[in-house]
Design a protein around this motif. Sequence first.
Motif, PDB file in Angstrom:
ATOM      1  N   GLU A 201       0.935  -1.441   0.104  1.00  0.00           N
ATOM      2  CA  GLU A 201       0.309   0.042   0.033  1.00  0.00           C
ATOM      3  C   GLU A 201       0.578   1.441  -0.114  1.00  0.00           C
ATOM      4  OE1 GLU A 201      -0.320  -2.425   2.323  1.00  0.00           O
ATOM      5  OE2 GLU A 201      -1.954  -2.911   1.890  1.00  0.00           O
ATOM      6  N   LYS A 266      -2.931  -0.362  -5.347  1.00  0.00           N
ATOM      7  CA  LYS A 266      -4.338  -0.501  -4.931  1.00  0.00           C
ATOM      8  C   LYS A 266      -5.078   0.900  -5.737  1.00  0.00           C
ATOM      9  CE  LYS A 266      -5.825  -4.846  -3.032  1.00  0.00           C
ATOM     10  NZ  LYS A 266      -6.106  -4.907  -1.477  1.00  0.00           N
ATOM     11  N   GLN A 268      -8.198   3.009  -4.750  1.00  0.00           N
ATOM     12  CA  GLN A 268      -8.456   3.927  -3.636  1.00  0.00           C
ATOM     13  C   GLN A 268      -7.096   4.265  -2.542  1.00  0.00           C
ATOM     14  OE1 GLN A 268      -9.332   0.733  -4.219  1.00  0.00           O
ATOM     15  NE2 GLN A 268      -9.636  -0.778  -2.449  1.00  0.00           N
ATOM     16  N   GLN A 280     -12.628  -0.015  -7.598  1.00  0.00           N
ATOM     17  CA  GLN A 280     -12.357  -0.273  -5.799  1.00  0.00           C
ATOM     18  C   GLN A 280     -12.022  -1.958  -5.910  1.00  0.00           C
ATOM     19  OE1 GLN A 280     -15.789   0.509  -4.181  1.00  0.00           O
ATOM     20  NE2 GLN A 280     -16.028   2.658  -5.144  1.00  0.00           N
ATOM     21  N   ARG A 281     -12.388  -2.493  -6.829  1.00  0.00           N
ATOM     22  CA  ARG A 281     -11.799  -4.099  -6.434  1.00  0.00           C
ATOM     23  C   ARG A 281     -10.427  -4.278  -6.856  1.00  0.00           C
ATOM     24  NH1 ARG A 281     -17.353  -4.996  -7.561  1.00  0.00           N
ATOM     25  NH2 ARG A 281     -16.978  -5.225  -9.866  1.00  0.00           N
ATOM     26  N   ASN A 282     -10.112  -4.197  -7.823  1.00  0.00           N
ATOM     27  CA  ASN A 282      -9.640  -4.022  -9.203  1.00  0.00           C
ATOM     28  C   ASN A 282      -8.074  -4.185  -8.309  1.00  0.00           C
ATOM     29  OD1 ASN A 282     -10.467  -4.512 -10.578  1.00  0.00           O
ATOM     30  ND2 ASN A 282     -10.587  -3.322 -12.304  1.00  0.00           N
ATOM     31  N   GLU A 283      -6.693  -5.037  -9.046  1.00  0.00           N
ATOM     32  CA  GLU A 283      -5.713  -4.590  -8.565  1.00  0.00           C
ATOM     33  C   GLU A 283      -4.507  -4.936  -9.485  1.00  0.00           C
ATOM     34  OE1 GLU A 283      -4.848  -8.391  -5.914  1.00  0.00           O
ATOM     35  OE2 GLU A 283      -5.530  -8.293  -4.174  1.00  0.00           O
ATOM     36  N   TYR A 284      -3.257  -3.797  -9.363  1.00  0.00           N
ATOM     37  CA  TYR A 284      -2.986  -3.647 -10.604  1.00  0.00           C
ATOM     38  C   TYR A 284      -1.217  -3.819  -9.651  1.00  0.00           C
ATOM     39  CZ  TYR A 284      -7.054  -1.217 -12.205  1.00  0.00           C
ATOM     40  OH  TYR A 284      -8.171  -0.275 -12.327  1.00  0.00           O
ATOM     41  N   ASN A 345      -3.894  -4.611 -14.886  1.00  0.00           N
ATOM     42  CA  ASN A 345      -5.325  -5.176 -14.133  1.00  0.00           C
ATOM     43  C   ASN A 345      -5.267  -6.243 -15.156  1.00  0.00           C
ATOM     44  OD1 ASN A 345      -7.921  -6.359 -12.987  1.00  0.00           O
ATOM     45  ND2 ASN A 345      -8.745  -5.211 -14.705  1.00  0.00           N
TER      46      ASN A 345
END
Length: 470
Positions: A201, A266, A268, A280-284, A345
């Motif tokens: 994060e 992420k 957010q 909001q859900r996706n991870e990159y 993604n």
Amino acid sequence: MIPWLKKNKALYKSGRLSVKTKGLENQPGQNNCFLNSAVQVLWHLDVFRTNFARMTGHNCVGESSCIFCAMKHLFARFKYSDQEILPPTDLRVAMSIIYQAQNRFQLGLMEDAAECFENLLLRIHSHVVEESTSEDNMCSAKHCISHQKFGMMLIEQGVCECGETSEPLPFIQLVHYVSATALCAKLKARRKYYRAADKEEKFARLIRSVSRGSRKCPSNCGSEIATRTSLMNAPDVISIGVNWDSEEPAIEHIIDFIHTLSTMIKLQDMFDSVLDKNAQRNEYHLSAVVCYYGKHYSTFFFNRKANRWLSIDDAAVSEVGKHWRDVLIKCIKGHYQPLLLLYTNYAAESMNFSSGPTSIKKIASSVTSSPALSRRDSEAASSSSSGSLSPAHVPMPVQNGNSTRPKKFQWNTSVPSRGTGHYKEPKAGTSFLTYKPYENPSKNSNSFKVSTNTNNSNDINENLRGFPTL
């Protein structure tokens, strides 16, 4: 180089590689390295390559100056040619013709790889989208691969505790630029707030922190007002450009910056608010890195199917290793400055091209005197130690290769002062251009100053401890 390319052919035929990897020619005096890096990034991004292969119709300005045609021809040679090293001549010539009036991307001249990458996307946009369909520099065409897959639809707004709010500023960004110095300084200032669990994060949160603009409130309250950024859509590729204060920074500065990086982000964490549920859900995941050293560009990319990082330096292609740490070590040993980071993604869906052109339409050449998109206008702001943007250096919305500076914030003094500000969620069907994310002020809008000291006496190996292995 040659043994790896021969090995690559065998791996591709066996199914262990998802895409053929070839080198690109850069003879002495050609200075193709910036273009080669941009092309290799686009070719190895599955989300771009597979969708671009399905695009056929476009507005063609002539074979010698059509960037769309030149990209198509080069990608076809990547896929079908038996040559191990390909010349990017057609694409280089097309760019030199299109940008001749601006003296940009001319034959034999060195340019910025991140700017080249962004302008290639903008030129592809101009070949498939009519100008009349783009309202207020906002491209919403479902068949535009540049803006559907790379475009970040953002809204910036300034808020203050006293009740002052700015008019929301909507714009689209293909590359989000940040300052390496600002990121390092912010990390040092907040190092005690990050735990070991925050590794993934940390980078996105640092970007959000240094990207906030700040200014004095025009009322008599005297507060420092921070701008907040809302992301409205869910792009499949997040491109982050890095501004460096020097072409030859100290190795300690490179290590400091590398220490801020994460292999997954992420959205957010990167923006103040994210409105799209998919975003909001996706991870990159980090999939490609363009680096710079000694007036030369090279590229690292991660091949998921082979589960390995590869290095492409013009015609030279080599395997780096299976782990991200292997790339970091190579960057430190070579004093490579990460210049462009691409997060992808992996759950991206195919595009719908039903609304796009189905045939090749010959049009007049689009060579104009309008400026090519450049990050130079934002360097003065993004390289500041605080990472704050001055009112004259807010991000620039762009269309068809033209950069247009938006109007300055217009302060709305009609909002009465209230004890507690709140965030206004959009109603269903709210238009992107009319949505106002902050109707009332926020208590936590003030940004804080950070130290600009970037000296680092830690050992290189000590700085690499704790990095993720993938």
